[in-house]
Design a protein around this motif. Structure first.
Motif, PDB file in Angstrom:
ATOM      1  N   ARG B  36       0.859  -1.176   0.000  1.00 21.93           N
ATOM      2  CA  ARG B  36       0.000   0.000   0.000  1.00 21.93           C
ATOM      3  C   ARG B  36       0.900   1.233   0.000  1.00 21.93           C
ATOM      4  O   ARG B  36       1.929   1.266   0.689  1.00 21.93           O
ATOM      5  N   GLN B  37       0.486   2.231  -0.765  1.00 27.03           N
ATOM      6  CA  GLN B  37       1.265   3.463  -0.823  1.00 27.03           C
ATOM      7  C   GLN B  37       0.319   4.646  -0.734  1.00 27.03           C
ATOM      8  O   GLN B  37      -0.475   4.903  -1.637  1.00 27.03           O
ATOM      9  N   GLN B  38       0.425   5.354   0.360  1.00 28.41           N
ATOM     10  CA  GLN B  38      -0.353   6.578   0.532  1.00 28.41           C
ATOM     11  C   GLN B  38       0.252   7.657  -0.360  1.00 28.41           C
ATOM     12  O   GLN B  38       1.452   7.639  -0.634  1.00 28.41           O
ATOM     13  N   PRO B  39      -0.549   8.604  -0.814  1.00 26.76           N
ATOM     14  CA  PRO B  39      -0.023   9.667  -1.696  1.00 26.76           C
ATOM     15  C   PRO B  39       1.185  10.358  -1.091  1.00 26.76           C
ATOM     16  O   PRO B  39       1.158  10.787   0.064  1.00 26.76           O
ATOM     17  N   GLY B  40       2.251  10.416  -1.866  1.00 33.26           N
ATOM     18  CA  GLY B  40       3.460  11.094  -1.417  1.00 33.26           C
ATOM     19  C   GLY B  40       4.275  10.337  -0.396  1.00 33.26           C
ATOM     20  O   GLY B  40       5.275  10.861   0.107  1.00 33.26           O
ATOM     21  N   GLN B  41       3.874   9.110  -0.084  1.00 30.32           N
ATOM     22  CA  GLN B  41       4.575   8.325   0.927  1.00 30.32           C
ATOM     23  C   GLN B  41       5.281   7.127   0.297  1.00 30.32           C
ATOM     24  O   GLN B  41       5.137   6.854  -0.883  1.00 30.32           O
ATOM     25  N   SER B  42       6.026   6.445   1.133  1.00 32.76           N
ATOM     26  CA  SER B  42       6.728   5.252   0.680  1.00 32.76           C
ATOM     27  C   SER B  42       5.773   4.060   0.648  1.00 32.76           C
ATOM     28  O   SER B  42       4.598   4.179   0.975  1.00 32.76           O
ATOM     29  N   LEU B  43       6.295   2.925   0.261  1.00 30.57           N
ATOM     30  CA  LEU B  43       5.479   1.715   0.179  1.00 30.57           C
ATOM     31  C   LEU B  43       5.485   0.984   1.511  1.00 30.57           C
ATOM     32  O   LEU B  43       6.527   0.875   2.165  1.00 30.57           O
ATOM     33  N   THR B  44       4.341   0.453   1.875  1.00 30.96           N
ATOM     34  CA  THR B  44       4.202  -0.349   3.079  1.00 30.96           C
ATOM     35  C   THR B  44       3.735  -1.741   2.674  1.00 30.96           C
ATOM     36  O   THR B  44       2.719  -1.884   1.995  1.00 30.96           O
ATOM     37  N   LEU B  45       4.461  -2.742   3.120  1.00 35.57           N
ATOM     38  CA  LEU B  45       4.117  -4.119   2.781  1.00 35.57           C
ATOM     39  C   LEU B  45       2.888  -4.551   3.563  1.00 35.57           C
ATOM     40  O   LEU B  45       2.852  -4.437   4.792  1.00 35.57           O
ATOM     41  N   ILE B  46       1.895  -5.054   2.840  1.00 40.27           N
ATOM     42  CA  ILE B  46       0.686  -5.572   3.484  1.00 40.27           C
ATOM     43  C   ILE B  46       0.876  -7.052   3.819  1.00 40.27           C
ATOM     44  O   ILE B  46       0.654  -7.481   4.949  1.00 40.27           O
ATOM     45  N   ALA B  47       1.256  -7.813   2.809  1.00 42.87           N
ATOM     46  CA  ALA B  47       1.365  -9.254   3.006  1.00 42.87           C
ATOM     47  C   ALA B  47       2.181  -9.881   1.896  1.00 42.87           C
ATOM     48  O   ALA B  47       2.350  -9.311   0.821  1.00 42.87           O
ATOM     49  N   THR B  48       2.652 -11.084   2.201  1.00 40.22           N
ATOM     50  CA  THR B  48       3.357 -11.911   1.230  1.00 40.22           C
ATOM     51  C   THR B  48       2.463 -13.094   0.903  1.00 40.22           C
ATOM     52  O   THR B  48       1.952 -13.763   1.812  1.00 40.22           O
ATOM     53  N   ALA B  49       2.284 -13.355  -0.386  1.00 40.64           N
ATOM     54  CA  ALA B  49       1.390 -14.428  -0.813  1.00 40.64           C
ATOM     55  C   ALA B  49       2.173 -15.446  -1.633  1.00 40.64           C
ATOM     56  O   ALA B  49       2.584 -15.152  -2.757  1.00 40.64           O
ATOM     57  N   ASN B  50       2.379 -16.614  -1.057  1.00 46.15           N
ATOM     58  CA  ASN B  50       3.041 -17.694  -1.780  1.00 46.15           C
ATOM     59  C   ASN B  50       2.009 -18.740  -2.148  1.00 46.15           C
ATOM     60  O   ASN B  50       1.151 -19.091  -1.335  1.00 46.15           O
ATOM     61  N   GLN B  51       2.109 -19.256  -3.343  1.00 40.73           N
ATOM     62  CA  GLN B  51       1.141 -20.238  -3.816  1.00 40.73           C
ATOM     63  C   GLN B  51       1.214 -21.489  -2.968  1.00 40.73           C
ATOM     64  O   GLN B  51       2.285 -21.998  -2.683  1.00 40.73           O
ATOM     65  N   GLY B  52       0.053 -21.960  -2.563  1.00 39.34           N
ATOM     66  CA  GLY B  52      -0.008 -23.181  -1.780  1.00 39.34           C
ATOM     67  C   GLY B  52       0.057 -22.992  -0.286  1.00 39.34           C
ATOM     68  O   GLY B  52       0.042 -23.970   0.467  1.00 39.34           O
ATOM     69  N   SER B  53       0.132 -21.745   0.150  1.00 41.84           N
ATOM     70  CA  SER B  53       0.158 -21.498   1.595  1.00 41.84           C
ATOM     71  C   SER B  53      -0.636 -20.238   1.911  1.00 41.84           C
ATOM     72  O   SER B  53      -0.942 -19.436   1.024  1.00 41.84           O
ATOM     73  N   GLU B  54      -0.949 -20.086   3.172  1.00 46.41           N
ATOM     74  CA  GLU B  54      -1.670 -18.893   3.602  1.00 46.41           C
ATOM     75  C   GLU B  54      -0.776 -17.666   3.480  1.00 46.41           C
ATOM     76  O   GLU B  54       0.433 -17.747   3.667  1.00 46.41           O
ATOM     77  N   ALA B  55      -1.390 -16.550   3.178  1.00 46.29           N
ATOM     78  CA  ALA B  55      -0.623 -15.309   3.094  1.00 46.29           C
ATOM     79  C   ALA B  55      -0.086 -14.926   4.470  1.00 46.29           C
ATOM     80  O   ALA B  55      -0.710 -15.218   5.496  1.00 46.29           O
TER      81      ALA B  55
END
Lengths: 110, 112
Positions: B36-55
């Protein structure tokens, strides 16, 4: 988790060389250093990646000292189109807990 | 390099509704990330999603609010549930290929 620190902003003029330094004091042995460029309304774009010493590609050079606690992105002869935000990112092959710092907003003027 | 398509590119939604963002990659990748990236801000990681497992969600983000699906190695969705104006942001999908992250153009979400 390697935290990075960069200048918030930099100003330059067309044709100048720009050097942006990133500090990453607690970089781990397996970590690589990667730089990204982001234009408004676009996702970040890969610029260059390195582990140690110097790496050069067609758009930039990356200088990493022996202790790897910092790195410097060098953009030769910038143009107006290089105006963007530049992010330094440190992480290993597992890409766990990637944290983007504040980035450096580069403004290139005529 | 991986090419990522995100849909929709932008949307305006009413509070209390949900929006599902799609991320399609042109090659099979193991690791996918949602930021997620708010206007004018850096990126914030929400989640990692790997196939075959829960995020795997980062601190401050929960599955009930941001459910993620990863049905195969080329596709993922992020749902922003029960939206409020605070969810107005740019949401970006990212994949890793040979130690390099590639990003989609993002989905610009405005919640009224």
């Amino acid at each position: 988790l390697a935290k990075t620190t960069q200048p918030i902003s930099m100003d330059s003029y067309e044709g100048q060389e720009v050097n942006i330094t990133c500090s990453h004091n607690n970089i781990a042995t397996n970590d690589y250093i990667t730089w990204y460029q982001q234009f408004p309304s676009q996702g970040p774009r890969f610029i260059i990646q390195g582990y140690k010493t110097k790496v050069t590609n067609e758009v930039a050079s990356l200088f990493i000292p022996a202790d790897r606690k910092s790195s410097t992105l060098s953009l030769p002869r910038v143009s107006l189109s290089d105006t963007a935000v530049y992010y330094c990112l440190v992480g290993d092959d597992r890409f766990q807990k990637l944290v983007f710092g504040t980035g450096t907003r580069l403004l290139v003027s005529p | 390099s991986a090419v990522i398509s995100q849909k929709p590119s932008r949307d305006i939604c009413q509070r209390g509704t949900s929006l599902t963002i799609q991320c399609q990659v042109d090659s099979q990748v193991t690791m996918m990330f949602w930021y997620r990236q708010q206007p004018g801000q850096s990126l914030t990681l929400i989640a990692t999603a790997n196939q075959g497992s829960e995020a795997t969600y980062e601190s401050g983000f929960v599955i009930d609010k941001f459910p993620i699906s990863r049905p195969n190695l080329t596709f993922s969705t992020l749902t922003v549930s029960n939206m409020s104006p605070e969810d107005s942001s740019i949401y970006l999908c990212s994949v890793v290929q040979e130690r390099i992250q590639y990003f989609g153009a993002g989905t610009r979400l405005s919640v009224l």
